[in-house]
Scaffold this motif. Structure first.
Motif, PDB file in Angstrom:
ATOM      1  N   TYR A 230       0.861  -1.180   0.000  1.00 32.37           N
ATOM      2  CA  TYR A 230       0.000   0.000   0.000  1.00 32.37           C
ATOM      3  C   TYR A 230       0.900   1.232   0.000  1.00 32.37           C
ATOM      4  N   GLU A 231       0.812   2.042  -1.066  1.00 36.49           N
ATOM      5  CA  GLU A 231       1.626   3.254  -1.206  1.00 36.49           C
ATOM      6  C   GLU A 231       3.102   2.918  -0.971  1.00 36.49           C
ATOM      7  N   ASP A 232       3.689   3.417   0.121  1.00 34.23           N
ATOM      8  CA  ASP A 232       5.124   3.192   0.321  1.00 34.23           C
ATOM      9  C   ASP A 232       5.397   2.041   1.293  1.00 34.23           C
ATOM     10  N   ARG A 233       4.363   1.265   1.636  1.00 29.23           N
ATOM     11  CA  ARG A 233       4.539   0.174   2.591  1.00 29.23           C
ATOM     12  C   ARG A 233       4.364  -1.168   1.898  1.00 29.23           C
ATOM     13  N   GLN A 234       5.433  -1.969   1.895  1.00 30.36           N
ATOM     14  CA  GLN A 234       5.380  -3.290   1.291  1.00 30.36           C
ATOM     15  C   GLN A 234       4.788  -4.274   2.287  1.00 30.36           C
ATOM     16  N   ILE A 235       3.722  -4.997   1.890  1.00 20.87           N
ATOM     17  CA  ILE A 235       3.049  -5.937   2.786  1.00 20.87           C
ATOM     18  C   ILE A 235       3.511  -7.364   2.540  1.00 20.87           C
ATOM     19  N   LEU A 236       3.532  -7.785   1.281  1.00 22.58           N
ATOM     20  CA  LEU A 236       3.941  -9.142   0.919  1.00 22.58           C
ATOM     21  C   LEU A 236       5.001  -9.090  -0.168  1.00 22.58           C
ATOM     22  N   THR A 237       5.981  -9.958  -0.061  1.00 23.81           N
ATOM     23  CA  THR A 237       7.105  -9.953  -0.995  1.00 23.81           C
ATOM     24  C   THR A 237       7.429 -11.372  -1.455  1.00 23.81           C
ATOM     25  N   GLU A 238       7.472 -11.573  -2.764  1.00 22.21           N
ATOM     26  CA  GLU A 238       7.915 -12.835  -3.360  1.00 22.21           C
ATOM     27  C   GLU A 238       7.238 -14.055  -2.731  1.00 22.21           C
TER      28      GLU A 238
ATOM     29  N   GLY B 100       0.670  -9.553   7.091  1.00 18.11           N
ATOM     30  CA  GLY B 100       0.117  -9.732   5.751  1.00 18.11           C
ATOM     31  C   GLY B 100      -0.924 -10.831   5.618  1.00 18.11           C
ATOM     32  N   LYS B 101      -1.391 -11.410   6.760  1.00 20.72           N
ATOM     33  CA  LYS B 101      -2.350 -12.514   6.687  1.00 20.72           C
ATOM     34  C   LYS B 101      -3.652 -12.102   5.998  1.00 20.72           C
ATOM     35  N   THR B 102      -4.236 -11.001   6.458  1.00 19.74           N
ATOM     36  CA  THR B 102      -5.514 -10.552   5.897  1.00 19.74           C
ATOM     37  C   THR B 102      -5.346 -10.130   4.445  1.00 19.74           C
ATOM     38  N   THR B 103      -4.235  -9.471   4.142  1.00 18.56           N
ATOM     39  CA  THR B 103      -3.966  -9.071   2.754  1.00 18.56           C
ATOM     40  C   THR B 103      -3.865 -10.291   1.855  1.00 18.56           C
ATOM     41  N   LEU B 104      -3.203 -11.335   2.336  1.00 20.15           N
ATOM     42  CA  LEU B 104      -3.080 -12.562   1.554  1.00 20.15           C
ATOM     43  C   LEU B 104      -4.463 -13.158   1.274  1.00 20.15           C
TER      44      LEU B 104
ATOM     45  N   ASN C 286       4.770 -13.479   7.220  1.00 22.33           N
ATOM     46  CA  ASN C 286       5.410 -12.277   7.754  1.00 22.33           C
ATOM     47  C   ASN C 286       6.185 -11.639   6.612  1.00 22.33           C
ATOM     48  N   ARG C 287       5.443 -10.946   5.738  1.00 22.13           N
ATOM     49  CA  ARG C 287       5.908 -10.396   4.460  1.00 22.13           C
ATOM     50  C   ARG C 287       6.156 -11.508   3.444  1.00 22.13           C
ATOM     51  N   ARG C 288       6.883 -12.526   3.821  1.00 22.53           N
ATOM     52  CA  ARG C 288       7.025 -13.715   2.990  1.00 22.53           C
ATOM     53  C   ARG C 288       6.194 -14.838   3.593  1.00 22.53           C
ATOM     54  N   VAL C 289       6.024 -15.915   2.846  1.00 23.04           N
ATOM     55  CA  VAL C 289       5.240 -17.047   3.320  1.00 23.04           C
ATOM     56  C   VAL C 289       6.113 -18.292   3.324  1.00 23.04           C
TER      57      VAL C 289
END
Length: 259
Positions: free
Chosen positions: A23-31, A51-55, A218-221
């Motif tokens: 979201y904007e300048d905040r990375q929630i999930l990566t690779e 990032g659970k809810t975002t996923l 936690n950003r990654r899974v």
């Protein structure tokens, strides 16, 4: 016919490939790379903000990946969204609104049709899933008269009413007592015989009693078999000390196990 039964079990029900989202300048999930197969059961855990809810929203199709893709039985979520039944964390409703249990459940049949006109098939399906969750005798009762555990089962029935093959639950044990929680997991065990189940929870200890795998977000899974669930792993997953609850072996805040 159940889509899972016509699909090769070696092909994922949910496939996430090289996904990133922010979201904007905040990375929630990566690779993020994740494959969930037909009749799998996966518990999704991780720290708040991990990032659970975002996923979940990406899987359901409420959000679109910036990079990578999400596929439901080989197609984008917006195409195969009817194959997913979703039970949100909180059901917002007016306790004074006179809506029956069967009317709440039949909402799962609406799909894109918001006219509220239900067919005989819709009502038949509604009564069938109410029977599955043990609430058929409560069909005519007011939804607000149900206990917390009964309301949760009614919301699961609403998700089942669509006839999908994937059930996703967001913190379903948050507002129910331990007895209702036990009944919930018995129900999920029965449903898992014909459905793929994903559940977001903070109740890590219960994961090993039902789920085949744990997805640590936690950003990654990272996926672990439930047999690997230990105090040290919990600390790693949550980035600090965390107490396992409702588990045969309890993890103290220092991460040591005791009987």
């Amino acid at each position: 016919m159940n889509h899972s039964e016509t699909h090769n079990r070696s092909e994922p029900a949910i496939s996430i490939t090289d996904l990133s989202f922010g979201y904007e300048d905040r990375q929630i999930l990566t690779e993020v790379n994740l494959a969930v197969y037909p009749f799998d059961s996966v518990c999704i855990v991780g720290p708040n903000g991990g990032g659970k809810t975002t996923l979940m929203k990406l899987i359901i199709g409420l959000l679109t990946p910036e990079i990578g893709e999400v596929l439901i039985f080989g197609k984008r979520p917006e195409i195969n969204k009817k194959l997913i039944g979703y039970v949100p964390q909180y059901a917002v409703y007016d306790r004074q609104f006179p809506i029956s249990v069967k009317e709440v459940v039949c909402m799962g049949r609406l799909g894109g049709n918001m006219t509220g006109r239900y067919s005989t098939e819709d009502w038949d399906r509604t009564m069938h899933v109410l029977g599955e969750v043990g609430l058929a005798p409560f069909a005519e009762r007011s939804f607000s008269s149900l206990s917390g555990g009964q309301r949760q089962r009614a919301l699961i029935a609403r998700a089942l009413a669509s006839g999908g093959d994937i059930l996703i639950l967001d913190e379903p044990t948050a507002n129910i007592d331990q007895e209702s929680e036990s009944h919930l997991f018995e129900l999920l065990g029965e449903l898992n015989q014909r459905m793929t189940i994903l559940m977001v929870t903070h109740d890590v200890g219960f994961a090993s009693k039902f789920f085949k795998r744990i997805a640590c977000v936690n950003r990654r899974v990272v996926i672990h078999p439930t047999s690997e669930l230990t105090g040290e792993l919990i600390k790693e997953m949550y980035g600090g000390d965390f107490r396992m609850i409702r588990h045969d072996h309890t993890c103290s805040s220092e991460g040591h196990r005791h009987d």
